[in-house]
Design an enzyme around this catalytic site. Structure first.
Site, mmCIF file in Angstrom:
data_model
loop_
_atom_site.group_PDB
_atom_site.id
_atom_site.type_symbol
_atom_site.label_atom_id
_atom_site.label_comp_id
_atom_site.label_asym_id
_atom_site.label_seq_id
_atom_site.Cartn_x
_atom_site.Cartn_y
_atom_site.Cartn_z
ATOM 1 C CB SER A 10 -0.904 0.013 1.232
ATOM 2 O OG SER A 10 -1.492 1.301 1.353
ATOM 3 C CG HIS A 35 -3.924 -1.664 -1.369
ATOM 4 N ND1 HIS A 35 -5.010 -2.471 -1.680
ATOM 5 C CD2 HIS A 35 -4.330 -0.904 -0.318
ATOM 6 C CE1 HIS A 35 -6.006 -2.212 -0.856
ATOM 7 N NE2 HIS A 35 -5.624 -1.253 -0.017
ATOM 8 C CG ASP A 37 -5.297 2.126 1.332
ATOM 9 O OD1 ASP A 37 -6.224 1.301 1.236
ATOM 10 O OD2 ASP A 37 -4.152 1.831 1.724
ATOM 11 C CG MET A 39 -8.727 6.635 3.065
ATOM 12 S SD MET A 39 -7.825 6.615 4.640
ATOM 13 C CE MET A 39 -6.908 5.075 4.467
ATOM 14 C CG HIS A 68 -9.452 -0.323 0.027
ATOM 15 N ND1 HIS A 68 -8.835 -0.509 1.254
ATOM 16 C CD2 HIS A 68 -10.786 -0.400 0.269
ATOM 17 C CE1 HIS A 68 -9.758 -0.679 2.177
ATOM 18 N NE2 HIS A 68 -10.949 -0.613 1.617
ATOM 19 C CG MET A 70 -11.582 2.662 2.736
ATOM 20 S SD MET A 70 -9.955 2.632 3.512
ATOM 21 C CE MET A 70 -8.940 2.855 2.041
ATOM 22 C CG MET A 139 -11.649 -3.598 5.584
ATOM 23 S SD MET A 139 -10.203 -3.128 4.600
ATOM 24 C CE MET A 139 -9.175 -2.289 5.803
ATOM 25 C CG ASP A 177 -6.176 -3.236 3.476
ATOM 26 O OD1 ASP A 177 -5.113 -2.922 4.036
ATOM 27 O OD2 ASP A 177 -6.848 -2.441 2.791
#
Ligand code: DX5
Ligand code: ZN
Length: 223
Positions: A10, A35, A37, A39, A68, A70, A139, A177
């Protein structure tokens, strides 16, 4: 279904002033995916990256980009991330009213469709849409921040997810993760995970290149 182990470092824990160097380090260590992330400060209490970073990573590496989300309303971002070059698009079921439609849309845009379940989110969310999944992400922390502690009780849920995928004949990857490191990866592998996100364990180590291989090696010690 027994997939090969994939390691997905990540970049949340990478040094953003040296992103190219850090990505090259894990690529040369044999990482399978990168990866990313995303957010939004609503679904999780942190803000990170958008499609622009994916486009930039695409210029740095040929590895598939494992995005990913979020964020609330992930449907707003499916086409932009596909256009930016994402290969995997994973979102959380609480963030949209029409989970099956969005999974379908992700596939229609040429990406692998992933659903992510927080530690407190029931596995039944995935059960209802299992045929629409290319990846199920369990998760192992509550999302939002790197370097949190692996929640041990979630290992049992990973095992239940493995059993569910197998029982339904699904070839979806089973990803974990959060808090994945030398001391936790074998437990997750033993429970049936095949895809491992690791941020701080890799980029926080002295040698991110060899750490990718170390984590992979530990997977093979799983029972
Ligand atoms: C957690 C993110 C993770 C995070 C993992 O909110 O979804 O992908 O980067 O970081 P580590 O591996 O440090 O727990
Ligand atoms: Zn993540």
């Amino acid at each position: 279904m027994n997939h090969d182990v994939y390691i997905s470092p990540s970049v949340l824990s990478a040094d953003l002033t040296k992103l190219t160097d850090d990505v090259e380090k894990v690529v040369s260590g044999g990482a399978d995916w990168i990866h990313v992330d995303v957010m939004d400060g609503h679904f999780v209490p942190n803000l990170t990256f958008g499609a622009g970073l994916v486009a930039a990573l695409k210029r740095i590496t040929d590895l598939p980009l494992d995005v990913h989300l979020m964020v609330e309303r992930p449907e707003w971002y499916i086409a932009p991330f596909a256009d930016a070059g994402a290969s995997v698009f994973t979102f959380h079921p609480e963030t949209t009213a029409h989970v099956q439609r969005q999974l379908d849309q992700v596939r229609a845009c040429g990406m692998l469709a992933g659903l992510a379940l927080n530690p407190g989110t029931p596995l039944s969310y995935a059960e209802e849409v299992i045929d629409d999944l290319d990846l199920l992400l369990i998760m192992t922390v509550n999302p939002g921040f790197p370097a949190q502690r692996y929640i041990e009780t979630v290992t049992g849920k990973v095992a239940r997810a493995r059993a569910l995928l197998d029982a339904r004949g699904s070839s979806a990857r089973l990803e974990v993760d959060g808090g994945i490191a030398r001391n936790t990866i074998a437990a997750a592998r033993g429970a049936g995970a095949d895809t491992f996100v690791a941020g701080s364990a890799i980029f926080g180590s002295d040698d991110p290149t060899s750490e990718v291989g170390e984590l992979r090696k530990l997977c093979h010690t799983a029972v």
